[in-house]
Motif scaffolding. Structure first.
Motif, PDB file in Angstrom:
ATOM      1  N   PHE A 115      -2.984   5.994  13.836  1.00 32.26           N
ATOM      2  CA  PHE A 115      -3.401   7.389  13.991  1.00 32.26           C
ATOM      3  C   PHE A 115      -2.192   8.310  14.154  1.00 32.26           C
ATOM      4  CE2 PHE A 115      -7.837   6.229  14.845  1.00 32.26           C
ATOM      5  CZ  PHE A 115      -8.524   7.357  14.422  1.00 32.26           C
ATOM      6  N   HIS A 116      -1.296   7.931  15.051  1.00 29.05           N
ATOM      7  CA  HIS A 116      -0.118   8.753  15.354  1.00 29.05           C
ATOM      8  C   HIS A 116       0.738   8.956  14.106  1.00 29.05           C
ATOM      9  CE1 HIS A 116       3.174  10.417  17.691  1.00 29.05           C
ATOM     10  NE2 HIS A 116       3.982   9.528  17.137  1.00 29.05           N
ATOM     11  N   ASP A 117       0.966   7.882  13.353  1.00 32.18           N
ATOM     12  CA  ASP A 117       1.810   7.971  12.162  1.00 32.18           C
ATOM     13  C   ASP A 117       1.140   8.758  11.043  1.00 32.18           C
ATOM     14  OD1 ASP A 117       3.827   6.574  13.444  1.00 32.18           O
ATOM     15  OD2 ASP A 117       3.158   4.630  12.677  1.00 32.18           O
ATOM     16  N   GLU A 118      -0.190   8.745  10.977  1.00 31.80           N
ATOM     17  CA  GLU A 118      -0.886   9.575   9.987  1.00 31.80           C
ATOM     18  C   GLU A 118      -0.656  11.058  10.280  1.00 31.80           C
ATOM     19  OE1 GLU A 118      -4.688   7.236   8.134  1.00 31.80           O
ATOM     20  OE2 GLU A 118      -4.998   8.249  10.052  1.00 31.80           O
ATOM     21  N   VAL A 119      -0.746  11.450  11.540  1.00 30.44           N
ATOM     22  CA  VAL A 119      -0.527  12.852  11.905  1.00 30.44           C
ATOM     23  C   VAL A 119       0.917  13.256  11.598  1.00 30.44           C
ATOM     24  CG1 VAL A 119      -0.424  14.489  13.831  1.00 30.44           C
ATOM     25  CG2 VAL A 119      -2.359  12.908  13.628  1.00 30.44           C
ATOM     26  N   ARG A 120       1.858  12.368  11.871  1.00 36.98           N
ATOM     27  CA  ARG A 120       3.273  12.649  11.584  1.00 36.98           C
ATOM     28  C   ARG A 120       3.592  12.567  10.094  1.00 36.98           C
ATOM     29  NH1 ARG A 120       5.718   8.126  14.030  1.00 36.98           N
ATOM     30  NH2 ARG A 120       7.605   8.808  13.003  1.00 36.98           N
ATOM     31  N   GLN A 121       2.620  12.071   9.311  1.00 34.17           N
ATOM     32  CA  GLN A 121       2.781  11.871   7.871  1.00 34.17           C
ATOM     33  C   GLN A 121       3.941  10.929   7.563  1.00 34.17           C
ATOM     34  OE1 GLN A 121       2.320  15.437   5.497  1.00 34.17           O
ATOM     35  NE2 GLN A 121       0.927  16.334   6.996  1.00 34.17           N
ATOM     36  N   GLU A 122       4.046   9.900   8.380  1.00 36.03           N
ATOM     37  CA  GLU A 122       5.028   8.822   8.192  1.00 36.03           C
ATOM     38  C   GLU A 122       4.320   7.694   7.463  1.00 36.03           C
ATOM     39  OE1 GLU A 122       8.186   8.894   8.742  1.00 36.03           O
ATOM     40  OE2 GLU A 122       8.231  10.830   9.781  1.00 36.03           O
ATOM     41  N   TRP A 123       4.169   7.856   6.140  1.00 34.06           N
ATOM     42  CA  TRP A 123       3.319   6.966   5.357  1.00 34.06           C
ATOM     43  C   TRP A 123       3.811   5.524   5.326  1.00 34.06           C
ATOM     44  CZ3 TRP A 123      -0.308   9.830   6.139  1.00 34.06           C
ATOM     45  CH2 TRP A 123      -0.328  11.174   5.841  1.00 34.06           C
ATOM     46  N   ASP A 124       5.107   5.300   5.309  1.00 34.26           N
ATOM     47  CA  ASP A 124       5.605   3.924   5.327  1.00 34.26           C
ATOM     48  C   ASP A 124       5.165   3.216   6.614  1.00 34.26           C
ATOM     49  OD1 ASP A 124       6.836   4.205   2.851  1.00 34.26           O
ATOM     50  OD2 ASP A 124       8.790   4.712   3.718  1.00 34.26           O
ATOM     51  N   ASP A 125       5.213   3.936   7.729  1.00 35.03           N
ATOM     52  CA  ASP A 125       4.796   3.346   9.002  1.00 35.03           C
ATOM     53  C   ASP A 125       3.288   3.078   9.027  1.00 35.03           C
ATOM     54  OD1 ASP A 125       7.437   3.499   9.821  1.00 35.03           O
ATOM     55  OD2 ASP A 125       7.146   5.336  10.988  1.00 35.03           O
ATOM     56  N   VAL A 126       2.499   3.999   8.489  1.00 36.61           N
ATOM     57  CA  VAL A 126       1.056   3.777   8.445  1.00 36.61           C
ATOM     58  C   VAL A 126       0.755   2.557   7.583  1.00 36.61           C
ATOM     59  CG1 VAL A 126      -1.194   4.723   7.828  1.00 36.61           C
ATOM     60  CG2 VAL A 126       0.562   6.244   8.718  1.00 36.61           C
ATOM     61  N   LEU A 127       1.364   2.503   6.406  1.00 35.57           N
ATOM     62  CA  LEU A 127       1.104   1.389   5.490  1.00 35.57           C
ATOM     63  C   LEU A 127       1.549   0.055   6.074  1.00 35.57           C
ATOM     64  CD1 LEU A 127       2.020   3.166   2.166  1.00 35.57           C
ATOM     65  CD2 LEU A 127      -0.249   2.450   2.905  1.00 35.57           C
ATOM     66  N   ALA A 128       2.528   0.083   6.954  1.00 35.76           N
ATOM     67  CA  ALA A 128       3.005  -1.156   7.570  1.00 35.76           C
ATOM     68  C   ALA A 128       1.968  -1.765   8.516  1.00 35.76           C
ATOM     69  CB  ALA A 128       4.312  -0.897   8.319  1.00 35.76           C
ATOM     70  N   THR A 129       0.923  -1.003   8.866  1.00 30.12           N
ATOM     71  CA  THR A 129      -0.119  -1.558   9.733  1.00 30.12           C
ATOM     72  C   THR A 129      -1.068  -2.471   8.966  1.00 30.12           C
ATOM     73  OG1 THR A 129      -1.593   0.355   9.474  1.00 30.12           O
ATOM     74  CG2 THR A 129      -0.010   0.423  11.304  1.00 30.12           C
ATOM     75  N   PHE A 130      -1.009  -2.460   7.642  1.00 36.38           N
ATOM     76  CA  PHE A 130      -1.848  -3.303   6.778  1.00 36.38           C
ATOM     77  C   PHE A 130      -0.975  -4.307   6.028  1.00 36.38           C
ATOM     78  CE2 PHE A 130      -3.930   0.919   6.329  1.00 36.38           C
ATOM     79  CZ  PHE A 130      -5.272   0.636   6.407  1.00 36.38           C
ATOM     80  N   PRO A 131      -1.424  -5.538   5.805  1.00 36.73           N
ATOM     81  CA  PRO A 131      -0.737  -6.373   4.818  1.00 36.73           C
ATOM     82  C   PRO A 131      -1.057  -5.887   3.398  1.00 36.73           C
ATOM     83  CG  PRO A 131      -2.430  -7.647   5.969  1.00 36.73           C
ATOM     84  CD  PRO A 131      -2.425  -6.275   6.561  1.00 36.73           C
ATOM     85  N   HIS A 132      -2.267  -5.313   3.230  1.00 33.86           N
ATOM     86  CA  HIS A 132      -2.693  -4.734   1.940  1.00 33.86           C
ATOM     87  C   HIS A 132      -3.528  -3.495   2.272  1.00 33.86           C
ATOM     88  CE1 HIS A 132      -3.962  -4.624  -2.282  1.00 33.86           C
ATOM     89  NE2 HIS A 132      -5.121  -4.213  -1.788  1.00 33.86           N
TER      90      HIS A 132
END
Length: 181
Positions: A18-35
C-alpha cells in the motif's frame, strides 16, 4: 490456522505494498509478488505480469495522479489478507475512454491479497462500487454551466465505450468451493 508469525509477515508485506503504491515506487510494489497479478472485479479486467501491471499503474496514475488511501479494516484468513479502505484522488487525466473531469472522489473498496501455500502473494483482487466512483467523477461537474455540457457528453460516450469491453474470461469461469462438515 495461520501462525502469528505468518500474520505479521503478511501484514508487513501488504502495508508495504500500500505504502509503495502511494509513493508510486513501482519496482518496490512489484517486488511484493513473484508474479504480479491484479483482478479488478467491477471492470472485469485482469492485469497479469510485470508489463501489464506497470501499464495498469501508469494508466491509473495518469487518471488520478494524487491517488491515496485510508485503511478502514485489516483482516486475516487462512489464505488471504482482506483490507477495507477508502480510495481517494482527483480525476486529472483520462480514465480509459472517460475524459478527466477534475472532480475529487472517495470510494470504499475491499482488496483481497491472496497467498499461496509458500506464503507468496499471488493476486490482489479488488472490489468496489463503480457507480459510486462514476457518480462522484461526473457529479463534481457544474452542469448549470453550458461550457461543461460537452464534457458531460464526452464523459457519457467514454463510459459507454468502457462498458462495452469484454470481461476477462478467467473472471467468468469460477469453481464453487467444496463445502464439507
Amino acid at each position: 490456522m495461520i501462525t502469528e508469525e505468518v500474520r505479521k509477515a503478511r501484514r508487513k508485506l501488504v502495508l508495504d505494498h500500500f505504502h509503495d503504491e502511494v509513493r508510486q515506487e513501482w519496482d518496490d510494489v512489484l517486488a511484493t509478488f513473484p508474479h504480479p497479478h491484479y483482478e479488478l472485479i467491477p471492470t472485469m479486467t485482469v492485469h497479469d505480469g510485470d508489463a501489464a501491471v506497470r501499464g495498469y499503474y501508469r494508466d491509473s496514475r495518469t487518471a488520478f495522479p494524487d491517488q491515496d488511501h485510508e485503511i478502514i479494516a485489516f483482516r486475516h484468513t487462512d489464505d488471504a489478507v482482506v483490507v477495507e479502505f477508502w480510495l481517494l484522488g482527483t480525476h486529472r487525466g483520462p480514465l480509459g475512454a472517460i475524459p478527466p473531469t477534475g472532480s475529487r472522489f472517495r470510494v470504499r473498496m475491499t482488496a483481497y491479497f491472496l497467498f499461496d501455500a509458500d506464503e507468496n502473494l499471488v493476486c490482489e483482487r479488488i472490489y468496489f462500487d463503480s457507480l459510486t466512483l462514476l457518480k462522484q467523477l461526473i457529479g463534481g461537474v457544474n452542469m448549470r454551466n453550458p461550457k461543461n455540457w460537452l464534457l458531460a457528453a464526452r464523459f457519457l460516450r467514454g463510459l459507454l465505450k468502457e462498458a462495452g469491453a469484454d470481461p476477462h474470461p478467467t473472471l467468468l469461469r469460477t469453481t464453487p468451493p467444496v463445502l464439507t462438515d
